[in-house]
Design a protein around this motif. Sequence first.
Motif, PDB file in Angstrom:
ATOM      1  N   TRP A 139      21.280  23.169 -50.784  1.00 50.45           N
ATOM      2  CA  TRP A 139      22.681  23.532 -50.609  1.00 50.45           C
ATOM      3  C   TRP A 139      22.840  24.267 -49.270  1.00 50.45           C
ATOM      4  CZ3 TRP A 139      25.496  28.365 -50.867  1.00 50.45           C
ATOM      5  CH2 TRP A 139      26.861  28.225 -51.111  1.00 50.45           C
ATOM      6  N   GLY A 140      23.849  23.850 -48.487  1.00 47.81           N
ATOM      7  CA  GLY A 140      24.109  24.551 -47.224  1.00 47.81           C
ATOM      8  C   GLY A 140      23.244  24.105 -46.057  1.00 47.81           C
ATOM      9  N   LYS A 141      22.414  23.076 -46.266  1.00 42.32           N
ATOM     10  CA  LYS A 141      21.602  22.557 -45.149  1.00 42.32           C
ATOM     11  C   LYS A 141      22.473  21.583 -44.359  1.00 42.32           C
ATOM     12  CE  LYS A 141      17.213  20.384 -44.126  1.00 42.32           C
ATOM     13  NZ  LYS A 141      16.169  19.479 -44.601  1.00 42.32           N
ATOM     14  N   ALA A 142      22.586  21.804 -43.062  1.00 41.64           N
ATOM     15  CA  ALA A 142      23.535  21.042 -42.248  1.00 41.64           C
ATOM     16  C   ALA A 142      23.393  19.540 -42.423  1.00 41.64           C
ATOM     17  CB  ALA A 142      23.383  21.422 -40.778  1.00 41.64           C
ATOM     18  N   SER A 143      22.155  19.049 -42.508  1.00 37.51           N
ATOM     19  CA  SER A 143      21.960  17.600 -42.508  1.00 37.51           C
ATOM     20  C   SER A 143      22.492  16.898 -43.762  1.00 37.51           C
ATOM     21  CB  SER A 143      20.487  17.252 -42.283  1.00 37.51           C
ATOM     22  OG  SER A 143      19.684  17.892 -43.239  1.00 37.51           O
ATOM     23  N   LYS A 154      40.060   4.876 -57.436  1.00 36.28           N
ATOM     24  CA  LYS A 154      41.516   4.732 -57.595  1.00 36.28           C
ATOM     25  C   LYS A 154      42.309   4.853 -56.301  1.00 36.28           C
ATOM     26  CE  LYS A 154      41.765   6.487 -62.326  1.00 36.28           C
ATOM     27  NZ  LYS A 154      42.174   7.636 -63.126  1.00 36.28           N
ATOM     28  N   GLU A 155      42.009   5.907 -55.530  1.00 36.83           N
ATOM     29  CA  GLU A 155      42.854   6.195 -54.357  1.00 36.83           C
ATOM     30  C   GLU A 155      42.125   7.161 -53.425  1.00 36.83           C
ATOM     31  OE1 GLU A 155      46.306   8.435 -55.742  1.00 36.83           O
ATOM     32  OE2 GLU A 155      45.070   9.346 -57.290  1.00 36.83           O
ATOM     33  N   PRO A 156      42.527   7.263 -52.157  1.00 32.64           N
ATOM     34  CA  PRO A 156      41.925   8.238 -51.253  1.00 32.64           C
ATOM     35  C   PRO A 156      42.082   9.650 -51.835  1.00 32.64           C
ATOM     36  CG  PRO A 156      43.305   6.715 -50.042  1.00 32.64           C
ATOM     37  CD  PRO A 156      43.567   6.468 -51.500  1.00 32.64           C
ATOM     38  N   CYS A 157      41.060  10.467 -51.714  1.00 29.37           N
ATOM     39  CA  CYS A 157      41.149  11.795 -52.333  1.00 29.37           C
ATOM     40  C   CYS A 157      40.239  12.825 -51.670  1.00 29.37           C
ATOM     41  CB  CYS A 157      40.824  11.704 -53.815  1.00 29.37           C
ATOM     42  SG  CYS A 157      39.177  11.093 -54.167  1.00 29.37           S
ATOM     43  N   VAL A 158      40.563  14.095 -51.956  1.00 33.68           N
ATOM     44  CA  VAL A 158      39.736  15.236 -51.559  1.00 33.68           C
ATOM     45  C   VAL A 158      39.121  15.804 -52.835  1.00 33.68           C
ATOM     46  CG1 VAL A 158      39.762  17.563 -50.562  1.00 33.68           C
ATOM     47  CG2 VAL A 158      41.226  15.775 -49.586  1.00 33.68           C
ATOM     48  N   ILE A 159      37.809  15.974 -52.837  1.00 37.32           N
ATOM     49  CA  ILE A 159      37.132  16.528 -54.014  1.00 37.32           C
ATOM     50  C   ILE A 159      36.427  17.823 -53.618  1.00 37.32           C
ATOM     51  CG2 ILE A 159      35.388  16.141 -55.812  1.00 37.32           C
ATOM     52  CD1 ILE A 159      35.779  13.158 -55.422  1.00 37.32           C
ATOM     53  N   ILE A 160      36.715  18.876 -54.358  1.00 37.41           N
ATOM     54  CA  ILE A 160      36.107  20.183 -54.057  1.00 37.41           C
ATOM     55  C   ILE A 160      34.903  20.389 -54.971  1.00 37.41           C
ATOM     56  CG2 ILE A 160      36.537  22.667 -53.898  1.00 37.41           C
ATOM     57  CD1 ILE A 160      38.435  21.078 -52.148  1.00 37.41           C
ATOM     58  N   GLY A 161      33.766  20.718 -54.387  1.00 34.54           N
ATOM     59  CA  GLY A 161      32.577  21.073 -55.163  1.00 34.54           C
ATOM     60  C   GLY A 161      32.027  19.955 -56.027  1.00 34.54           C
ATOM     61  N   ARG A 162      31.421  20.345 -57.133  1.00 34.84           N
ATOM     62  CA  ARG A 162      30.862  19.412 -58.139  1.00 34.84           C
ATOM     63  C   ARG A 162      29.796  18.477 -57.550  1.00 34.84           C
ATOM     64  NH1 ARG A 162      31.763  22.078 -62.148  1.00 34.84           N
ATOM     65  NH2 ARG A 162      31.872  23.606 -60.521  1.00 34.84           N
ATOM     66  N   THR A 218      28.259  33.861 -57.401  1.00 35.06           N
ATOM     67  CA  THR A 218      28.823  32.511 -57.391  1.00 35.06           C
ATOM     68  C   THR A 218      28.005  31.575 -56.505  1.00 35.06           C
ATOM     69  OG1 THR A 218      30.981  33.517 -57.693  1.00 35.06           O
ATOM     70  CG2 THR A 218      30.963  31.207 -57.065  1.00 35.06           C
ATOM     71  N   ASP A 219      27.671  32.043 -55.311  1.00 36.63           N
ATOM     72  CA  ASP A 219      26.907  31.175 -54.399  1.00 36.63           C
ATOM     73  C   ASP A 219      25.499  30.905 -54.924  1.00 36.63           C
ATOM     74  OD1 ASP A 219      29.019  30.803 -52.720  1.00 36.63           O
ATOM     75  OD2 ASP A 219      28.421  32.299 -51.250  1.00 36.63           O
ATOM     76  N   LYS A 220      24.935  31.893 -55.637  1.00 29.69           N
ATOM     77  CA  LYS A 220      23.602  31.699 -56.220  1.00 29.69           C
ATOM     78  C   LYS A 220      23.648  30.585 -57.264  1.00 29.69           C
ATOM     79  CE  LYS A 220      20.095  34.679 -58.338  1.00 29.69           C
ATOM     80  NZ  LYS A 220      19.903  36.063 -58.831  1.00 29.69           N
ATOM     81  N   ARG A 221      24.706  30.609 -58.072  1.00 29.81           N
ATOM     82  CA  ARG A 221      24.880  29.577 -59.102  1.00 29.81           C
ATOM     83  C   ARG A 221      25.112  28.203 -58.464  1.00 29.81           C
ATOM     84  NH1 ARG A 221      26.227  32.650 -63.725  1.00 29.81           N
ATOM     85  NH2 ARG A 221      27.587  33.980 -62.521  1.00 29.81           N
TER      86      ARG A 221
END
Lengths: 195, 195
Positions: free
Chosen positions: B166-170, B96-104, B150-153
Motif C-alpha cells: 500500500w502506498g508504493k508509487a509503482s 455499467k458506466e464510467p465511474c470513480v471508486i474510492i478505496g476497496r 485507519t491507515d494501519k488497517r
Amino acid sequence: MAKKIITISREFGSGGRFIGEEVAKKLGMAYYDKNVITEIAEKSGLSPEYIQENAELSPKKGLFAYALAGRDITGKSVEDIVYEAQRKVILELVEKEPCVIIGRNADFILKDRDDVLNVFIHGNMPEKMQRISCLYNVSGQEAVKMMADTDKRRLANYNFYTEQKWGKASNYTLCLNSSELGYDRCEAIIMECVK
Amino acid sequence: MAKKIITISREFGSGGRFIGEEVAKKLGMAYYDKNVITEIAEKSGLSPEYIQENAELSPKKGLFAYALAGRDITGKSVEDIVYEAQRKVILELVEKEPCVIIGRNADFILKDRDDVLNVFIHGNMPEKMQRISCLYNVSGQEAVKMMADTDKRRLANYNFYTEQKWGKASNYTLCLNSSELGYDRCEAIIMECVK
C-alpha cells in the motif's frame, strides 16, 4: 509556495531523466544530472585536500586505493565521502538559480526547503525494456538485468542515506507512470505543478 | 487507451475521497465509495444465501456470530467473504458506466483492465491533522491516533489481499501530495489524465 527546484527520482528505463531535461529546457531552468554533479564534486568537494581532510588518507593513493582499504578510522567509506561531496554541491547549486536535479537523493537532501517539487517517475516493464534495449543496443534479457541491477543500487543507496523507502509515494509530491501517461503528459503535469 | 474508470486510494485525512467526489461530479461520472459498495454488497453478494453458500454457516446466526466463530471449514474468514462480495460488486459496477471508486483495493481488483487510472492521494501531517480535527470535531492528538489506526488497517487489508505494498508509487498511475499541490490542482491533474 511556488516551486523553483524540481528533483526527479526515477526507475531505470522510465524516461525520468529525459522528462526532467525537457522540463528544464521548456522552463528555462538549469539542469543537473549525475554526470554534472559528479564533475563539480570532483573539481571541488572531492579535491585531494577534501579527501585528506575527511578520510585521513593520503591523496596520492587515490580513490581506488581508498575504496580497497574500506572504512578508515573516521568510519567513513569512499561512498560516504562521494555522497557528502555531492550533497554539498547540490546544496550550493540550488542557491544559485531555479533548477532540475536528477537523482542523487536530492529530494531528501533538500527536504527542509519548501520550494522543491519532488517527482518520482516509474513505468511498466515492456516499455522500460524496449527503451533500454534501444538506448543501449542490448537484448531484452540484458535490458531486464540492467534494470534490476540499477534500481537495486538506487534503492540501496537511497534507503541507506535517507532512512526512507525509495519509490514510496509519500516521499514525493508527485509520482507518475510514464508508460501509461506518456512523456509529454508527464512533462505537462510537472510544469503545471511549478506554476 | 482512454481511461473511463478512476480508482482513488488515499491516506486518511488527505482529502482523497473529497477530491474523487469532485472529479466524479465535474466529469459526470458515477461515484462509489465504501458506503455505496457495502450497501450494494449487502443487498446482493452478502445476502444470507451467499453467506451460507460460501461459509457453510447458518445465516440466522448473522455476521457477528460468524465473526466470533473465526474461520470455518472452508478456510474463509468473515473478512474474506465481505472482500469477495465487494470485489464482485466492483467488477459489475465498472461494466455499467464510467465511474470513480474510492478505496476497496479497486486498483488491484481491476488490474487486468487498461482503461483504469489508479490514483493515490497522500498529504502532510499538519494539514491532515487539521482536516480530521475539523471534520470529526476531535483534538489534534485524537486526530493523529485516528490517522494511525485507519491507515494501519488500510495498509494491512491492502497488503493481505493484493500482495502489493500500500502506498508504493509503482502500484498507481498517479500519486499526489494534496497538502502541497492543493485539492483544486489534484482534481485538475486527475482530469487531465483521463482526457
